[in-house]
Design a protein around this motif. Structure first.
Motif, mmCIF file in Angstrom:
data_model
loop_
_atom_site.group_PDB
_atom_site.id
_atom_site.type_symbol
_atom_site.label_atom_id
_atom_site.label_comp_id
_atom_site.label_asym_id
_atom_site.label_seq_id
_atom_site.Cartn_x
_atom_site.Cartn_y
_atom_site.Cartn_z
ATOM 1 N N VAL A 18 2.187 -22.196 -29.576
ATOM 2 C CA VAL A 18 2.651 -21.234 -28.578
ATOM 3 C C VAL A 18 3.004 -19.924 -29.273
ATOM 4 O O VAL A 18 3.531 -19.920 -30.383
ATOM 5 C CB VAL A 18 3.840 -21.806 -27.758
ATOM 6 N N LYS A 19 2.660 -18.827 -28.611
ATOM 7 C CA LYS A 19 2.967 -17.496 -29.138
ATOM 8 C C LYS A 19 4.120 -16.910 -28.337
ATOM 9 O O LYS A 19 4.073 -16.856 -27.108
ATOM 10 C CB LYS A 19 1.723 -16.611 -28.989
ATOM 11 N N VAL A 20 5.141 -16.474 -29.055
ATOM 12 C CA VAL A 20 6.274 -15.783 -28.425
ATOM 13 C C VAL A 20 6.121 -14.310 -28.739
ATOM 14 O O VAL A 20 5.934 -13.922 -29.900
ATOM 15 C CB VAL A 20 7.614 -16.334 -28.955
ATOM 16 N N ALA B 85 -5.776 -16.954 -38.600
ATOM 17 C CA ALA B 85 -4.704 -17.609 -37.848
ATOM 18 C C ALA B 85 -4.032 -16.685 -36.838
ATOM 19 O O ALA B 85 -3.074 -17.089 -36.181
ATOM 20 C CB ALA B 85 -3.649 -18.166 -38.816
ATOM 21 N N HIS B 86 -4.528 -15.455 -36.720
ATOM 22 C CA HIS B 86 -3.962 -14.546 -35.711
ATOM 23 C C HIS B 86 -5.045 -13.609 -35.206
ATOM 24 O O HIS B 86 -5.340 -12.584 -35.813
ATOM 25 C CB HIS B 86 -2.795 -13.745 -36.307
ATOM 26 N N ASN B 87 -5.664 -13.998 -34.099
ATOM 27 C CA ASN B 87 -6.613 -13.107 -33.451
ATOM 28 C C ASN B 87 -6.605 -13.395 -31.955
ATOM 29 O O ASN B 87 -5.797 -14.201 -31.501
ATOM 30 C CB ASN B 87 -8.014 -13.245 -34.071
ATOM 31 N N HIS B 88 -7.486 -12.737 -31.227
ATOM 32 C CA HIS B 88 -7.453 -12.828 -29.761
ATOM 33 C C HIS B 88 -8.867 -12.908 -29.200
ATOM 34 O O HIS B 88 -9.765 -12.246 -29.710
ATOM 35 C CB HIS B 88 -6.750 -11.603 -29.173
ATOM 36 N N LEU B 89 -9.026 -13.700 -28.131
ATOM 37 C CA LEU B 89 -10.339 -13.836 -27.501
ATOM 38 C C LEU B 89 -10.365 -13.299 -26.072
ATOM 39 O O LEU B 89 -11.382 -13.378 -25.397
ATOM 40 C CB LEU B 89 -10.766 -15.316 -27.511
ATOM 41 N N ALA C 229 4.793 -13.576 -37.085
ATOM 42 C CA ALA C 229 3.574 -12.763 -37.067
ATOM 43 C C ALA C 229 3.797 -11.462 -37.834
ATOM 44 O O ALA C 229 4.926 -10.979 -37.950
ATOM 45 C CB ALA C 229 3.170 -12.452 -35.628
ATOM 46 N N HIS C 230 2.710 -10.890 -38.325
ATOM 47 C CA HIS C 230 2.761 -9.566 -38.971
ATOM 48 C C HIS C 230 3.803 -9.536 -40.110
ATOM 49 O O HIS C 230 4.710 -8.721 -40.121
ATOM 50 C CB HIS C 230 3.063 -8.480 -37.937
ATOM 51 N N VAL C 231 3.654 -10.485 -41.027
ATOM 52 C CA VAL C 231 4.595 -10.619 -42.153
ATOM 53 C C VAL C 231 6.029 -10.692 -41.633
ATOM 54 O O VAL C 231 6.935 -9.967 -42.064
ATOM 55 C CB VAL C 231 4.434 -9.482 -43.187
ATOM 56 N N THR D 164 -5.799 -11.503 -38.889
ATOM 57 C CA THR D 164 -6.195 -10.093 -38.840
ATOM 58 C C THR D 164 -5.687 -9.382 -37.584
ATOM 59 O O THR D 164 -5.240 -8.244 -37.651
ATOM 60 C CB THR D 164 -7.724 -9.940 -38.901
ATOM 61 N N ASP D 165 -5.817 -10.015 -36.410
ATOM 62 C CA ASP D 165 -5.392 -9.384 -35.152
ATOM 63 C C ASP D 165 -6.273 -8.197 -34.775
ATOM 64 O O ASP D 165 -5.858 -7.357 -33.991
ATOM 65 C CB ASP D 165 -3.925 -8.914 -35.284
ATOM 66 N N LEU D 166 -7.486 -8.102 -35.340
ATOM 67 C CA LEU D 166 -8.256 -6.855 -35.201
ATOM 68 C C LEU D 166 -9.685 -7.074 -34.714
ATOM 69 O O LEU D 166 -10.592 -6.334 -35.094
ATOM 70 C CB LEU D 166 -8.287 -6.125 -36.555
#
Ligand SMILES: [Zn+2]
Length: 360
Positions: A126-128, A32-36, A242-244, A297-299
């Motif tokens: 949306v990401k803030v 639920a948290h990554n980037h493309l 995000a990030h706990v 993961t964000d990684l």
């Protein structure tokens, strides 16, 4: 005995304990948290999509939530490339145009309108991001606080449109401390000086009088308190910290926010190091808030990186590395597995993300 330089130190773990390798997760996961995009995907944006899908299949990842905060043309392009071709594998969030706020007194209404447009284009949330509260300025030149009322139309629009908001507005607590020999993220901050939010506004104010207080960054606790107020003011908006919740070092604080705000949730992205060094507190946290925690993961998309997460969540292995890098990037310590039960894993791995993001 000469002095050993920190950069040369490579201690080898001599512990003999039970080890497990978890090839695939107990249940298919939603990241639920990554980037493309080019900035945070670790080069995967330039590799063919079938290669990416193969890596995800190998790692047991069903779906990626792409939080690259693209707007308009960028968002349309991203959705055309990934989400439209593979709607069950990729979903995309939009973001805010922080740089434009200095020209627009009505920036909150503007962001509300943009969010509506993005929803029409297929954005699923949306990401803030950190510019809010730390760098983005209003037309008077003041940093816009996380709970600035001028943004209320934006938070309300997210509720009206049914779009979840992932919020990343603070960083590890040590990023707000002086960079000296006592800073536990010393190596990381030397690697990324732009992640250091120092001097603090409070310190600058004391040194040069109240007039100079805008010169520094707000303190960590100040930012989290503002975030807490926004969540309380918009009970109809679905917030995912995000990030706990940007406060993995202080699970009591995160718990207090989750207890008081039923519309609040957190993802665990990029915080395995923090959670894994407080395994008793972290395990209790997962058991208590199993319905409110999302895997992320964000990684990037390295199957080995995913496997480390599965080992952390599923086994009770002791003192192992939280990263595949030679020097652990978030601090020189090791982590301990949480051994979570199946019902908790199922919710954290996928069910919560499906309910909050994918199935709404
Ligand atoms: Zn991220």
């Amino acid at each position: 005995m000469g002095d050993l330089r920190l950069v040369d130190y490579r201690p080898v773990r001599r512990l003999r304990v039970t080890e497990h390798r978890i090839e695939r997760p107990r249940f298919p996961v939603v990241d639920a948290h990554n980037h493309l995009g080019p900035e945070f995907s670790g080069g995967w944006d330039e590799r063919p999509i079938p290669e990416l899908l193969a890596a995800l299949d190998e790692a047991g990842v069903a779906t990626i939530v792409d939080l690259d905060v693209e707007q308009r043309a960028g968002l349309a392009e991203r959705i055309a490339r990934y989400g439209r071709q593979h709607p069950t594998r990729f979903v995309h969030f939009t973001g805010l145009a922080y740089d434009e706020w200095a020209e627009r007194p009505d920036f909150g209404a503007l962001e509300a309108q943009r969010l509506e447009d993005a929803a029409g284009m297929g954005a699923r949330g949306v990401k803030v991001w950190k510019p809010l509260g730390l760098r983005a300025r209003d037309p008077q030149g003041h940093v816009v606080a996380v709970d600035d009322e001028r943004l209320d139309p934006f938070w309300a629009a997210a509720a009206r449109l049914g779009l979840p908001v992932v919020v990343h507005i603070a960083d590890p607590m040590a990023f707000f401390d002086p960079l000296d020999e006592r800073n536990e993220r010393w190596e990381e901050l030397h690697e990324h000086p732009d992640w250091h939010f120092w001097p603090s506004r409070a310190g600058a104010g004391e040194a040069a009088g109240a007039e100079a207080s805008e010169a520094g960054f707000p303190a960590f606790d100040e930012i989290l308190a503002a975030f807490d107020r926004v969540i309380g003011r918009h009970p109809g908006t679905t917030f995912i910290g995000a990030h706990v919740g940007c406060a993995a070092e202080d699970l009591a604080l995160v718990s207090s926010m989750l207890d008081r705000h039923p519309n609040y949730h957190v993802d665990i992205s990029a915080r395995m190091a923090e959670l894994g060094r407080q395994p008793y507190s972290a395990r209790a946290f997962f058991l208590r808030y199993a319905d409110r925690i999302l895997f992320g993961t964000d990684l990037g998309y390295d199957p080995e990186m995913y496997r480390l997460h599965y080992r952390f969540l599923e086994t009770m292995d002791e003192s192992f590395d939280y990263s595949t890098e030679e020097v652990p990037p978030q601090g020189r310590w090791q982590i301990h597995g949480l051994g979570l039960p199946d019902d908790v894993l199922r919710k954290v791995y996928a069910d919560n993300a499906r309910r909050l993001i994918l199935d709404r």
